[in-house]
Design a protein around this motif. Sequence first.
Motif, PDB file in Angstrom:
ATOM      1  N   UNK A 107       0.807  -1.280   0.042  1.00 16.30           N
ATOM      2  CA  UNK A 107      -0.044  -0.082   0.395  1.00 16.30           C
ATOM      3  C   UNK A 107       0.872   1.126  -0.049  1.00 16.30           C
ATOM      4  N   UNK A 108       0.335   2.646  -0.742  1.00 22.15           N
ATOM      5  CA  UNK A 108       1.097   3.688   0.129  1.00 22.15           C
ATOM      6  C   UNK A 108      -0.280   4.443   1.044  1.00 22.15           C
ATOM      7  N   UNK A 109       0.010   4.774   1.978  1.00 17.57           N
ATOM      8  CA  UNK A 109      -0.480   5.065   2.776  1.00 17.57           C
ATOM      9  C   UNK A 109       0.607   6.457   3.285  1.00 17.57           C
ATOM     10  N   UNK A 110      -0.052   7.056   3.027  1.00 18.23           N
ATOM     11  CA  UNK A 110       0.294   9.364   3.168  1.00 18.23           C
ATOM     12  C   UNK A 110      -0.514   9.944   3.795  1.00 18.23           C
ATOM     13  N   UNK A 111       0.358  10.803   4.660  1.00 18.80           N
ATOM     14  CA  UNK A 111      -1.030  12.277   5.541  1.00 18.80           C
ATOM     15  C   UNK A 111      -0.999  13.324   4.446  1.00 18.80           C
ATOM     16  N   UNK A 112      -2.592  13.757   3.664  1.00 16.29           N
ATOM     17  CA  UNK A 112      -2.282  14.660   2.768  1.00 16.29           C
ATOM     18  C   UNK A 112      -3.281  15.920   3.401  1.00 16.29           C
ATOM     19  N   UNK A 113      -3.053  15.715   4.721  1.00 18.30           N
ATOM     20  CA  UNK A 113      -3.133  17.212   5.468  1.00 18.30           C
ATOM     21  C   UNK A 113      -3.025  17.207   6.838  1.00 18.30           C
ATOM     22  N   UNK A 114      -3.082  17.804   7.399  1.00 11.42           N
ATOM     23  CA  UNK A 114      -2.925  18.261   9.351  1.00 11.42           C
ATOM     24  C   UNK A 114      -4.196  16.798   9.663  1.00 11.42           C
ATOM     25  N   UNK A 115      -3.480  15.044  10.151  1.00  5.11           N
ATOM     26  CA  UNK A 115      -4.972  14.428  10.480  1.00  5.11           C
ATOM     27  C   UNK A 115      -5.663  14.181   9.517  1.00  5.11           C
ATOM     28  N   UNK A 116      -4.811  14.040   8.592  1.00  3.72           N
ATOM     29  CA  UNK A 116      -5.083  13.909   7.312  1.00  3.72           C
ATOM     30  C   UNK A 116      -5.271  12.826   6.606  1.00  3.72           C
ATOM     31  N   UNK A 117      -5.934  11.080   6.317  1.00  2.00           N
ATOM     32  CA  UNK A 117      -4.884  10.136   6.308  1.00  2.00           C
ATOM     33  C   UNK A 117      -5.524   9.946   4.330  1.00  2.00           C
ATOM     34  N   UNK A 118      -4.431   8.993   3.754  1.00  4.63           N
ATOM     35  CA  UNK A 118      -4.756   8.285   2.642  1.00  4.63           C
ATOM     36  C   UNK A 118      -4.578   7.170   2.712  1.00  4.63           C
ATOM     37  N   UNK A 134      -7.940  11.810  11.812  1.00  5.05           N
ATOM     38  CA  UNK A 134      -7.713  11.488  12.815  1.00  5.05           C
ATOM     39  C   UNK A 134      -7.962  12.368  14.120  1.00  5.05           C
ATOM     40  N   UNK A 135      -7.963  13.972  13.672  1.00  9.73           N
ATOM     41  CA  UNK A 135      -8.692  15.017  13.934  1.00  9.73           C
ATOM     42  C   UNK A 135     -10.643  14.763  14.884  1.00  9.73           C
ATOM     43  N   UNK A 136     -11.301  13.829  13.748  1.00 10.85           N
ATOM     44  CA  UNK A 136     -12.279  14.086  14.066  1.00 10.85           C
ATOM     45  C   UNK A 136     -12.084  12.484  14.691  1.00 10.85           C
ATOM     46  N   UNK A 137     -10.792  11.882  14.834  1.00 12.95           N
ATOM     47  CA  UNK A 137     -11.071  10.779  15.747  1.00 12.95           C
ATOM     48  C   UNK A 137     -11.232  10.846  17.411  1.00 12.95           C
ATOM     49  N   UNK A 138     -10.218  12.303  17.625  1.00 16.25           N
ATOM     50  CA  UNK A 138     -10.351  12.680  18.204  1.00 16.25           C
ATOM     51  C   UNK A 138     -11.171  13.625  19.182  1.00 16.25           C
TER      52      UNK A 138
END
Length: 943
Positions: free
Chosen positions: A820-831, A899-903
């Motif tokens: 997989x390609x896992x990367x942040x796409x913004x603060x707390x944003x992951x794809x 992850x911001x929403x997760x918190x």
Amino acid sequence: MAVRPHAEPLHPAAQSLTPPGGGLQSFPPTDRWDDWEEYDPRAWPKKVARRYRLVPTICFNCEAACGLLAYVDPQTFKIQKFEGNPEHPGSRGRNCAKGPATLNQVEDPERIRYPLKRKGRRGAGEWVRVSWDEALDDIAGRVRRALAEGRQNEIMYHVGRPGHELVYHQRILHAWGIDGHNSHTNVCSASARAGYAFWHGLDRPSPDHANARFILLLSSHLESGHYFNPHAQRIIEGKKRGAKVCVIDTRLSNTASMADYWLSTWPGTEAALLLALCQVIIRERLYDREFLRRWVNWAEYLCEEHPDRPCTFETFEAILPTLYADYTPEFAERECGIAAAILVEVAREVGRSGGALATHVWRNAAAGNLGGWQVARALELLVVLVGAVATPGGTAPSLYNKAIPTPPLMPPPAKVWSELLYPREYPLAFFEMSFLLPHFLKEGRGKLDTYFTRVYNPVWTNPDGLSWIETLTDEAKVGLHVCLTPIWSETAWFADYVLPMGHGSERHDLMSQETHAARWIGFRQPVLRVALEKQGRRFATTWEAHLAAGIGEVWEEDEFWIELSWRIDPDGTLGIRKYFEAPERPGEKLTVDDFYGWIFEHSVPGLPQAAGREGVTPLAYMRKYGAFLVEDGVYRTHEKALSPTELDGASVDPVSGVIVKGGAAIGVEVAGEAQVGFPTPSRKLEFYSKTLKDWKWPEHALPGYIRSHVHWSQIDRAKNEFLLLPTFRLPTLIHTRSGNSKWLYEISHSNPLWLHPKDAERLEARTNDLLKVHTEIGSFVDRVWVTESIRPGIIACSHHLGRWRLAEETGGERWSTALVDLKPVGPGQWRMRQIHGIRPFKSEDPDSGRIFWEDAGVHQNLTFPVQPDPVSGQHCWHQKVRLERPGAEDRYGDIVVDTAKAHEVYRRWLALARPAPGPGNLRRPLWLPRAYKPDPSSYRMAE
């Protein structure tokens, strides 16, 4: 119509053969285990004899601890196969597919063979080989500094699937003086455990399936649930003797398909159904009146809640129907979707069981829902009503059917309390609040200097795994991460040390599980070391034996912790080393033979005598047989009479009948007889939990029904909202541990969305079409399987699949992981996007080039927020989701997470809690079970 006798299922050509003298043998006789001969099946049709040394051990591919026999070639010291151990009282020589697959794990070409240390940034995937000495000295130095500086709560040991932790590892943490044990249990079974413990002080049921008249299972127990193999074989025995089976499961599992009754409830309404069964039992007076009178704490209930009424059983009997009057079968039909007439029929079957009612709930209903612990409370109420507690064919508390021996040199408990494990918000949490650790660290509640993970993969297993990645890559929060693992995992990738520990057949420990109405102990041992030493070789450590056997410097935890503890306290000034010295040779380092030899000699009743009859030591006996039956036919343990010695100096409370000695309750007086009772404050079965009342949950002091966070009233079908059921298992996979088994992944390698045909028609979806599933913090894309085996309005997806790796040739088992390609796409944003699925690869195992499957499944757990139940602490797995057809940019396996929403979701669920202190300014009730209990003084909060 006449039934023909069942013929032996022999091949026609075998019918004409002369039967062997003495009949056929199911297993090699034990007196020939050291030199067993059989024909090599790979040479068929030629008869080529092969000789083996058979070494018993214990399977580690689920919690059942079934016995295995390793067939070791005495010339090459290669393991040919694993089969069942007929001397094992729990599994009786039988195994499911996971047992023989242990061979794949031993021979895995991608296993970790040497200690590795990170270089570069954490998570970059750069490693260098180091020696065991280098790793031990570095880790020991950090732990020693933390202890010397009073930072005990910065050391944490986080275990996923324990072996004998209560026997062995508790000694380590107590000796170090820390409250540092963390576990996976609050993402597994804590709610069911809590529900049972509030009843009888013990946290699991032990059903006597083989002797039951009625078997009531919540979820797909027989095929893939808790203690799958030992329970499954005994459920079949019960059915053959005439028992009826009822399965409460939203899915038509293989178990449900074989049941007499399949009750497909809306998830989260199971307690309402069970209370409706209880209501019928009460209304029609099918209950065991004498059992209730003797063993339920009805008097405490009346004194607390009806002080103006006569404190008699007749008063309680008059009130009881009013307590459950609203839980009619008609109410349950509206809540659950099961016809009232069927519920009445099942209730009467339960009533006719005569106390031979075997029941079980573990995950599923209890783990999926807010208030799921009340499912276990309601189920146990049914058991109590018919008097089926620890009866033949009934359901016993777990400890009755377990053997937990006392180890040597047990240190006193630590006088510290870690709020990273048991925070004040969750005083009744049944295990550590482990899945909230990233959020606790994010809030600044503490930090970790040294963090050990063992058989645990929180990045993949837990909800909200990307918050774990953010935490594990932050060295200000986690100073050193030591991963004890035989294989790569999604979590090991983010460690500082990856230290190869053995699989189940490559280490020592003890196991005892409540498989049936008996107490037994099983001995897991490293079979290659044992085989080599039987040939006259001797080794100081297991890793040296494994190196000689050709599998690398693969160690075992027992010796690792002994060595690490000696290096933490080399001169004994910290008071640690003395607990890791040989009991018979003070000052000398403890060995595994010292440790287990002492236990088998002093702590397993009957074992020394059995060994003596064979002229061997208890340790040699256990190395030979691998298991020992301590006691059979264990029933009604709560009725055991207290001895005169036990009663000497004791006093009896005139109101409750509780017998107290030395400030501790030791039993209860029942009808003038002093009996041991149950380990609860009342020493009786607690229909009424004063603990729940005193700790701010008075509305739930009785077994009841709490509407789930995913109740059908909260699902808007017009908006394509569904309930996602992600808790079920596949019977061939083992959480995070089966990724290195080619046989198991060949059988099972995808986790599609189960979708009812009516919902599929409305969504215009067909089998193998893609759907996008939106959760509260993200989304994932998966394929559809259209099936009538699920209720409308619900989708289901197995939690065993969706493994991934970040590098082409390392970091994950290529039998089972997608790149997989896992990367942040913004603060707390992951794809996350899959680059490719499973592919053939070159290795020393030619089968790796024959891989024909590509699908690795979808990692749905990444998209789930944490949802802690405010009472039990259990993560509530079920999700309210929204379905839509994927867009042009979406691909199979795509993951998006915020992850911001997760918190934010974490904070919202945290607000449901009712924090400590409780009575006496305590953090937690002193009587309530807790793993690795610290000293009682640590329970009291600062004024």
